[in-house]
Design a protein around this motif. Structure first.
Motif, PDB file in Angstrom:
ATOM      1  N   UNK A  76      53.618 -33.038  22.102  1.00 23.89           N
ATOM      2  CA  UNK A  76      54.899 -32.342  22.064  1.00 23.89           C
ATOM      3  C   UNK A  76      55.185 -31.798  20.669  1.00 23.89           C
ATOM      4  N   UNK A  77      54.895 -32.588  19.632  1.00 28.06           N
ATOM      5  CA  UNK A  77      55.123 -32.145  18.255  1.00 28.06           C
ATOM      6  C   UNK A  77      54.304 -30.892  17.958  1.00 28.06           C
ATOM      7  N   UNK A  78      53.027 -30.923  18.335  1.00 26.31           N
ATOM      8  CA  UNK A  78      52.148 -29.778  18.073  1.00 26.31           C
ATOM      9  C   UNK A  78      52.604 -28.559  18.877  1.00 26.31           C
ATOM     10  N   UNK A  79      52.964 -28.778  20.130  1.00 32.77           N
ATOM     11  CA  UNK A  79      53.434 -27.678  20.981  1.00 32.77           C
ATOM     12  C   UNK A  79      54.674 -27.028  20.379  1.00 32.77           C
ATOM     13  N   UNK A  80      55.628 -27.843  19.930  1.00 35.46           N
ATOM     14  CA  UNK A  80      56.855 -27.299  19.341  1.00 35.46           C
ATOM     15  C   UNK A  80      56.549 -26.500  18.081  1.00 35.46           C
ATOM     16  N   UNK A  81      55.673 -27.017  17.247  1.00 34.05           N
ATOM     17  CA  UNK A  81      55.316 -26.330  15.996  1.00 34.05           C
ATOM     18  C   UNK A  81      54.652 -24.984  16.265  1.00 34.05           C
ATOM     19  N   UNK A  82      53.681 -24.963  17.162  1.00 32.15           N
ATOM     20  CA  UNK A  82      52.945 -23.715  17.407  1.00 32.15           C
ATOM     21  C   UNK A  82      53.792 -22.691  18.149  1.00 32.15           C
ATOM     22  N   UNK A  83      54.613 -23.137  19.086  1.00 32.37           N
ATOM     23  CA  UNK A  83      55.503 -22.189  19.761  1.00 32.37           C
ATOM     24  C   UNK A  83      56.567 -21.659  18.807  1.00 32.37           C
ATOM     25  N   UNK A  84      56.980 -22.472  17.828  1.00 29.36           N
ATOM     26  CA  UNK A  84      57.914 -21.976  16.815  1.00 29.36           C
ATOM     27  C   UNK A  84      57.284 -20.836  16.028  1.00 29.36           C
ATOM     28  N   UNK A  85      55.974 -20.941  15.745  1.00 26.93           N
ATOM     29  CA  UNK A  85      55.278 -19.811  15.114  1.00 26.93           C
ATOM     30  C   UNK A  85      55.395 -18.561  15.992  1.00 26.93           C
ATOM     31  N   UNK A  86      55.124 -18.736  17.280  1.00 21.16           N
ATOM     32  CA  UNK A  86      55.124 -17.590  18.190  1.00 21.16           C
ATOM     33  C   UNK A  86      56.501 -16.953  18.281  1.00 21.16           C
ATOM     34  N   UNK A  87      57.533 -17.770  18.415  1.00 19.06           N
ATOM     35  CA  UNK A  87      58.879 -17.213  18.536  1.00 19.06           C
ATOM     36  C   UNK A  87      59.335 -16.584  17.230  1.00 19.06           C
ATOM     37  N   UNK A  88      59.016 -17.188  16.093  1.00 15.29           N
ATOM     38  CA  UNK A  88      59.428 -16.592  14.817  1.00 15.29           C
ATOM     39  C   UNK A  88      58.731 -15.259  14.598  1.00 15.29           C
TER      40      UNK A  88
ATOM     41  N   UNK B 143      49.159 -33.083  30.688  1.00 16.80           N
ATOM     42  CA  UNK B 143      50.385 -33.534  31.347  1.00 16.80           C
ATOM     43  C   UNK B 143      51.598 -33.357  30.430  1.00 16.80           C
ATOM     44  N   UNK B 144      51.436 -33.691  29.145  1.00 18.56           N
ATOM     45  CA  UNK B 144      52.539 -33.519  28.199  1.00 18.56           C
ATOM     46  C   UNK B 144      52.915 -32.044  28.069  1.00 18.56           C
ATOM     47  N   UNK B 145      51.906 -31.188  28.034  1.00 12.50           N
ATOM     48  CA  UNK B 145      52.175 -29.750  27.968  1.00 12.50           C
ATOM     49  C   UNK B 145      52.976 -29.290  29.185  1.00 12.50           C
ATOM     50  N   UNK B 146      52.539 -29.694  30.368  1.00 12.32           N
ATOM     51  CA  UNK B 146      53.240 -29.259  31.585  1.00 12.32           C
ATOM     52  C   UNK B 146      54.679 -29.764  31.604  1.00 12.32           C
ATOM     53  N   UNK B 147      54.875 -30.973  31.113  1.00  9.30           N
ATOM     54  CA  UNK B 147      56.210 -31.569  31.158  1.00  9.30           C
ATOM     55  C   UNK B 147      57.185 -30.920  30.176  1.00  9.30           C
ATOM     56  N   UNK B 148      56.703 -30.568  28.987  1.00 10.92           N
ATOM     57  CA  UNK B 148      57.600 -30.166  27.917  1.00 10.92           C
ATOM     58  C   UNK B 148      57.573 -28.681  27.562  1.00 10.92           C
ATOM     59  N   UNK B 149      56.614 -27.932  28.058  1.00 10.95           N
ATOM     60  CA  UNK B 149      56.466 -26.545  27.650  1.00 10.95           C
ATOM     61  C   UNK B 149      57.729 -25.712  27.887  1.00 10.95           C
ATOM     62  N   UNK B 150      58.244 -25.731  29.105  1.00 15.44           N
ATOM     63  CA  UNK B 150      59.436 -24.956  29.406  1.00 15.44           C
ATOM     64  C   UNK B 150      60.647 -25.431  28.625  1.00 15.44           C
ATOM     65  N   UNK B 151      60.756 -26.734  28.443  1.00 19.41           N
ATOM     66  CA  UNK B 151      61.901 -27.299  27.720  1.00 19.41           C
ATOM     67  C   UNK B 151      61.859 -26.883  26.254  1.00 19.41           C
ATOM     68  N   UNK B 152      60.684 -26.946  25.652  1.00 13.82           N
ATOM     69  CA  UNK B 152      60.549 -26.552  24.247  1.00 13.82           C
ATOM     70  C   UNK B 152      60.878 -25.074  24.069  1.00 13.82           C
ATOM     71  N   UNK B 153      60.370 -24.230  24.948  1.00 15.73           N
ATOM     72  CA  UNK B 153      60.659 -22.798  24.852  1.00 15.73           C
ATOM     73  C   UNK B 153      62.159 -22.528  24.987  1.00 15.73           C
ATOM     74  N   UNK B 154      62.781 -23.208  25.908  1.00 20.03           N
ATOM     75  CA  UNK B 154      64.207 -23.016  26.123  1.00 20.03           C
ATOM     76  C   UNK B 154      64.993 -23.393  24.868  1.00 20.03           C
ATOM     77  N   UNK B 155      64.610 -24.504  24.253  1.00 15.03           N
ATOM     78  CA  UNK B 155      65.319 -24.939  23.048  1.00 15.03           C
ATOM     79  C   UNK B 155      65.052 -24.008  21.877  1.00 15.03           C
TER      80      UNK B 155
END
Length: 358
Positions: free
Chosen positions: A216-228, A57-69
């Protein structure tokens, strides 16, 4: 105690679990550790029956928002023109090898790890009842049914002793500070991000923080790896995969930690538990996960400095932490005295988690 890989082993070395091409779950690659993995899976399901659902549920809620940021903060895109790079996020079973190895060091403490908040509440509750013993007896109206005051004090003392003994083992730091991403992983050779719901659940109980906030913290960290790694800059360039894999841990983890912190701070008004979760986790980490705090301070235009240093690091195929820190220092000097850039608001966007493209 399992020994972390030496600091001079590159971030993407083949021995790291997230360098694997295997799909679908964490990879323990050892039958003894596989037993630990199965046991903890059963324990977490019994103690936290809705844990996986909370992670999803946390992933679904925050995934798009984290990517956008991340796109706004890093100035990088996974989609450029007609070309798009997919980085899906998967919720996975199992334990990464480093975490499984750390958990096996504490076989007699499994129950306390998963119920630590309850034991802490027992101390507070028993002490509260002991302090208000006379009032409690009057409220009940039947003194014979009330446990003796001395028993309440004994319960509080016993629970406190258990917690103190657990703290003496330094177990929380030894489990959390594995010097490798074990709550999630950016499997850069596939590529995909994995969130390991069992480790997230365990660590959330150990640290006394909500599962959704830690997710959310883990999602942000791992997606930051992907975007970098895969995000395209204004010239359409990404980070060469081999150079990215061969970079020092402090560079790759420092960039991810920096942007995870930025995101948690930017979402603080909407979800303050996320920033608290980030800070609580960071307090138990060391080495490559905390080095970034020495690169910049909060009074500087850190976002601009980090972004240009990261782009230069990628374009110059830099792998040395010392060289990267020199880039940060040089760009810090260059931005001094410049007018600050305007920051636009960040809005949530819809996202198709099956494609992983944005």
């Amino acid at each position: 105690m399992p020994t972390p890989l030496p600091e001079d082993v590159p971030w993407g070395h083949q021995s790291r679990h997230y360098a694997s091409l295997e799909t679908g779950r964490a990879d323990v690659r050892n039958e003894g550790l596989a037993d630990i993995e199965r046991r903890w899976g059963h324990l977490v399901r019994a103690a936290m029956p809705k844990a996986r659902e909370e992670v999803e549920q946390a992933f679904r809620q925050w995934n798009g928002i984290v990517r956008d940021q991340l796109r706004n903060e890093m100035g990088l895109r996974l989609s450029v023109g007609g070309e798009a790079q997919s980085v899906p996020v998967r919720i996975c079973d199992g334990l990464p090898r480093p975490l499984a190895a750390a958990l096996q060091e504490f076989p007699d403490w499994e129950w306390l790890m998963l119920h630590r908040p309850d034991v802490e509440a027992t101390v507070r509750g028993a002490q509260l009842l002991a302090r208000h013993y006379d009032e409690a007896r009057l409220t009940i109206g039947d003194a014979a049914s009330m446990a003796p005051e001395s028993s309440l004090i004994e319960v509080a003392t016993s629970a406190k002793q258990l917690l103190e003994r657990f703290e003496q083992l330094n177990a929380i730091k030894r489990i959390v500070d594995c010097q490798e991403d074990v709550l999630g992983g950016y499997h850069f050779r596939i590529p995909e991000v994995r969130l390991y719901w069992v480790p997230i659940s365990i660590v959330s109980r150990l640290l006394g923080i909500p599962v959704d906030a830690l997710t959310l913290v883990v999602l942000a960290h791992e997606l930051a790896h992907a975007y970098s790694h895969l995000g395209r800059d204004i010239d359409g360039e990404a980070w060469n995969t081999n150079t990215f894999a061969n970079a020092d841990m402090a560079i790759v983890e420092g960039i991810a930690q920096f942007y995870a912190q930025v995101i948690c701070e930017s979402l603080n008004m909407r979800f303050p538990a996320a920033r608290h979760a980030f800070e609580t986790l960071l307090a138990k980490q060391s080495g490559a996960y905390t080095a970034y705090r020495d690169w910049l301070d909060s009074t500087e235009r850190s976002g601009e400095i980090m972004r240009v240093a990261m782009i230069e690091c990628r374009s110059r195929s830099t792998t040395s932490t010392a060289d990267f820190e020199s880039m940060v220092d040089r760009h810090r000097q260059q931005v001094k005295g410049r007018p600050g850039r305007a920051r636009s608001g960040v809005a949530a966007t819809s996202f198709d988690s099956s494609s992983g493209v944005q």
